[in-house]
Write a protein that holds these residues in place. Structure first.
Motif, short mmCIF file in Angstrom:
data_model
loop_
_atom_site.label_atom_id
_atom_site.label_comp_id
_atom_site.label_asym_id
_atom_site.label_seq_id
_atom_site.Cartn_x
_atom_site.Cartn_y
_atom_site.Cartn_z
N LEU A 4 -1.63 -29.14 5.41
CA LEU A 4 -0.41 -29.74 4.89
C LEU A 4 0.44 -30.37 5.99
CD1 LEU A 4 1.62 -30.30 2.63
CD2 LEU A 4 2.51 -27.98 2.96
N LYS A 5 0.64 -29.66 7.07
CA LYS A 5 1.51 -30.16 8.13
C LYS A 5 0.94 -31.43 8.75
CE LYS A 5 3.93 -28.73 12.34
NZ LYS A 5 4.17 -27.61 13.30
N ALA A 6 -0.35 -31.40 9.07
CA ALA A 6 -0.97 -32.57 9.69
C ALA A 6 -1.02 -33.74 8.70
CB ALA A 6 -2.39 -32.22 10.15
N PHE A 7 -1.35 -33.44 7.45
CA PHE A 7 -1.42 -34.50 6.43
C PHE A 7 -0.05 -35.15 6.25
CE2 PHE A 7 -1.22 -36.21 2.18
CZ PHE A 7 -2.47 -36.78 1.98
N SER A 40 -5.06 -29.04 -1.97
CA SER A 40 -4.32 -28.47 -0.84
C SER A 40 -2.96 -29.11 -0.69
CB SER A 40 -5.12 -28.65 0.45
OG SER A 40 -6.41 -28.11 0.35
N VAL A 41 -2.86 -30.36 -1.15
CA VAL A 41 -1.64 -31.15 -0.96
C VAL A 41 -1.31 -31.88 -2.25
CG1 VAL A 41 -0.57 -33.05 0.32
CG2 VAL A 41 -2.14 -31.50 1.49
N ILE A 42 -0.03 -31.96 -2.58
CA ILE A 42 0.44 -32.76 -3.72
C ILE A 42 1.46 -33.75 -3.20
CG2 ILE A 42 1.54 -32.75 -5.98
CD1 ILE A 42 0.13 -29.51 -4.62
N VAL A 43 1.26 -35.02 -3.54
CA VAL A 43 2.15 -36.11 -3.13
C VAL A 43 2.86 -36.65 -4.36
CG1 VAL A 43 2.33 -38.33 -1.95
CG2 VAL A 43 0.58 -36.69 -1.25
N TYR A 44 4.18 -36.89 -4.25
CA TYR A 44 4.97 -37.45 -5.33
C TYR A 44 5.47 -38.84 -4.92
CZ TYR A 44 5.10 -32.88 -7.62
OH TYR A 44 4.76 -31.71 -8.25
N PRO A 45 4.68 -39.89 -5.12
CA PRO A 45 5.10 -41.23 -4.70
C PRO A 45 6.36 -41.68 -5.44
CG PRO A 45 2.76 -41.16 -5.28
CD PRO A 45 3.36 -39.89 -5.75
N ARG A 46 7.14 -42.50 -4.75
CA ARG A 46 8.36 -43.05 -5.35
C ARG A 46 8.19 -44.52 -5.72
NH1 ARG A 46 12.72 -39.70 -4.56
NH2 ARG A 46 14.18 -41.45 -4.74
N THR A 47 7.14 -45.15 -5.21
CA THR A 47 6.87 -46.55 -5.52
C THR A 47 5.38 -46.75 -5.69
OG1 THR A 47 6.55 -47.28 -3.23
CG2 THR A 47 8.83 -47.25 -4.05
N GLU A 48 5.00 -47.89 -6.27
CA GLU A 48 3.59 -48.23 -6.38
C GLU A 48 2.95 -48.35 -5.01
OE1 GLU A 48 2.81 -51.06 -10.02
OE2 GLU A 48 4.65 -51.70 -8.99
N GLU A 49 3.70 -48.89 -4.07
CA GLU A 49 3.18 -49.04 -2.71
C GLU A 49 2.91 -47.67 -2.08
OE1 GLU A 49 4.84 -52.72 -4.05
OE2 GLU A 49 5.76 -50.71 -3.98
N ASP A 50 3.71 -46.67 -2.44
CA ASP A 50 3.45 -45.31 -1.95
C ASP A 50 2.10 -44.80 -2.46
OD1 ASP A 50 5.89 -45.23 -0.66
OD2 ASP A 50 6.90 -44.11 -2.25
N VAL A 51 1.78 -45.12 -3.72
CA VAL A 51 0.50 -44.72 -4.27
C VAL A 51 -0.63 -45.36 -3.48
CG1 VAL A 51 -1.01 -44.76 -6.31
CG2 VAL A 51 1.47 -44.45 -6.59
N ALA A 52 -0.49 -46.65 -3.20
CA ALA A 52 -1.52 -47.37 -2.45
C ALA A 52 -1.70 -46.79 -1.06
CB ALA A 52 -1.16 -48.86 -2.37
N GLU A 53 -0.60 -46.52 -0.37
CA GLU A 53 -0.69 -45.97 0.98
C GLU A 53 -1.30 -44.57 0.98
OE1 GLU A 53 -0.19 -47.24 4.00
OE2 GLU A 53 0.16 -49.18 3.03
N THR A 54 -1.01 -43.79 -0.05
CA THR A 54 -1.58 -42.44 -0.14
C THR A 54 -3.09 -42.51 -0.31
OG1 THR A 54 0.48 -41.58 -1.09
CG2 THR A 54 -1.51 -40.26 -1.38
N VAL A 55 -3.55 -43.41 -1.16
CA VAL A 55 -4.99 -43.57 -1.36
C VAL A 55 -5.65 -44.03 -0.05
CG1 VAL A 55 -6.79 -44.87 -2.57
CG2 VAL A 55 -4.80 -44.01 -3.83
#
Length: 458
Positions: A4-7, A40-55
């Motif tokens: 989690l920390k590194a991610f 192990s990790v859950i991400v809550y994107p705030r924008t569509e671009e956040d989704v793209a960057e997470t992928v």
């Protein structure tokens, strides 16, 4: 396993300020625990671009990711491979166009949120019947629900989408004109081809000020089962009608095995009662019907949508309610819930809607193949302990076998509504002939050549 920390330290600089990244202890509850991922990790994107960057970041780190909104899908294959869950719930804005001709919703929008926003502007949208389900997850797999008699399936009302592909690229304003093959596949298996972060759908004027006659009727025991089955088989659903038929053990009736019938009529109460008079004449033991606004229509479904327990269901599309078959299923159900009180919330569900409008569009127009199914059905054992899985699976398999033998298509075809499909449902049951599957696989290979979205079922 993702640290989690590194991610978080690697991804956060690439995301919007205040984007939340949390560990497995905060994994959102899902409707079904049987094949729920354990990220192990859950991400809550705030924008569509956040989704793209997470992928993109997950791909760089060699981690499988999965997006969810409502968390109700149970057909997640290879769920153990998912290390990062992308929760879209903070992307839940719904905007009704000024001309009232369309509605744009973000990928994390729930059905209840979509209905409320549309109702506030006095328009109707085709959507499902469970408020807590992700609106786009339901729509992209066909979109069965109220109003399809007037306006067709959910996919027939889809105008455009924004989609993040398996490489993390965000494609905006994808339409049938701009991406014909992708669009064909999205309309039936959309969540297997990418993450849809936004969609625009058609809106329609309300009728009767949006008011419908809706609710539930309970018949305790099986004394009227044969008459009910005969009525359901003989009822021709008109444009503004719908029906749900369930075997349940409801708390208001002291958990006695009962038949729940939920009729719907979009129009004045006097017309509704006249239309459904044969059902009313059967004198339900309990009747809870009223004139309701659209935002209240799904309220009786809420207990079924609870996120708890294990629910390894199996679905099937039926042509008829064979009376002898359903008597046999009733006896199986009563035996199952009586001998296994821990599975007392189990249900056998059938939904029926007028399909003429849906069938007016050519079958070849979309991947969604089974436009003419008369009854979309599913058997859902519901319990808590994994040690009960074998017994539960045997029960649902027995129910489905009866459906197949006595209630299915005359030529023996096995057809299943994708949203009711179990985790190992063969694709031909969902999408049809080999040539259709060949086309789907070719599109999948183009948009996801490494099968990154393998957890999604295609």
């Amino acid at each position: 396993m993702a640290d989690l920390k590194a991610f978080s330290s690697g991804l956060k600089p690439r995301l919007s300020t205040d984007t939340k990244i949390v560990g497995s202890e905060e994994t959102p509850a899902r409707w079904d625990d049987v094949c729920a991922p354990a990220p192990s990790v859950i991400v809550y994107p705030r924008t569509e671009e956040d989704v793209a960057e997470t992928v993109k970041y997950c791909r760089e780190q060699g981690l499988k990711c999965l997006a969810e909104s409502g968390g109700h899908s149970w057909s997640i294959k290879n769920s153990g491979d998912v290390k990062v869950l992308i929760s879209l719930r903070e992307l839940n804005t719904v905007t009704v166009a000024e001309d009232l001709q369309s509605v744009t919703l973000q990928g994390g929008t729930l059905i209840g949120e979509l209905i409320a926003a549309a109702a506030a502007k006095k328009v109707d949208v085709t959507t499902g019947v469970c408020n807590g389900v992700g609106a786009l997850g339901s729509l992209l797999h066909g979109g069965i629900g109220r109003y399809i008699g007037s306006h067709g399936l959910g996919i027939d009302n889809l105008l455009s989408v924004n989609l993040v592909d398996a490489t993390g690229k965000l494609h905006k304003n994808v339409t049938e004109s701009t991406h014909a093959e992708l669009w064909w596949a999205l309309c039936g298996a959309g969540t297997s081809l990418g993450i849809v972060t936004q969609a625009t759908i058609k809106a329609h004027p309300q009728l009767n000020d949006g008011m419908s006659w809706a609710g539930v009727m309970f018949f305790v025991g099986d004394s009227k089962l044969e008459k009910l089955l005969k009525l359901v088989n003989e009822t021709k659903l008109e444009t503004n009608m719908g029906l749900q038929f369930l075997f349940v053990c409801p708390p208001p009736l002291n958990f006695q095995p009962s038949i729940l019938v939920a009729p719907w009529y979009y129009g004045p109460e006097e017309e509704a009662k006249k239309t459904w008079k044969p059902l009313l004449d059967l004198e339900p033991d309990v009747i809870q019907m009223d004139m309701l606004p659209p935002e209240k229509l799904n309220d009786f479904q809420e207990p079924f949508c609870d996120k708890s327990g294990r629910k390894p269901g199996l679905g099937m599309g039926l042509e008829t309610f064979d009376i002898d078959a359903y008597k046999e299923i009733w006896n199986l159900y009563v035996k199952f819930v009586t001998e296994n009180p821990e599975a007392g919330r189990s249900v056998v569900l059938a939904e029926a809607y007028p399909k003429a409008k849906a069938m007016s569009r050519p079958r070849e127009a979309t991947l969604f193949a089974n436009r003419d199914i008369r009854f979309e059905c599913v058997c859902v054992p519901w319990y808590e302990n994994a040690s009960f899985d074998i017994k539960a699976n045997a029960f649902s398999a027995s129910v489905r076998e009866i459906w197949l033998q006595k209630c299915g298509h005359p030529d023996g075809r096995k057809r299943v509504y994708p949203a009711f499909a179990g985790v190992n449902e063969p694709l031909e049951h969902l999408y049809g002939e080999p040539e259709r599957l060949e086309k789907l696989r070719a599109i999948k290979a183009k948009w996801d050549p490494e099968n990154h979205w393998s957890a999604l079922g295609v």
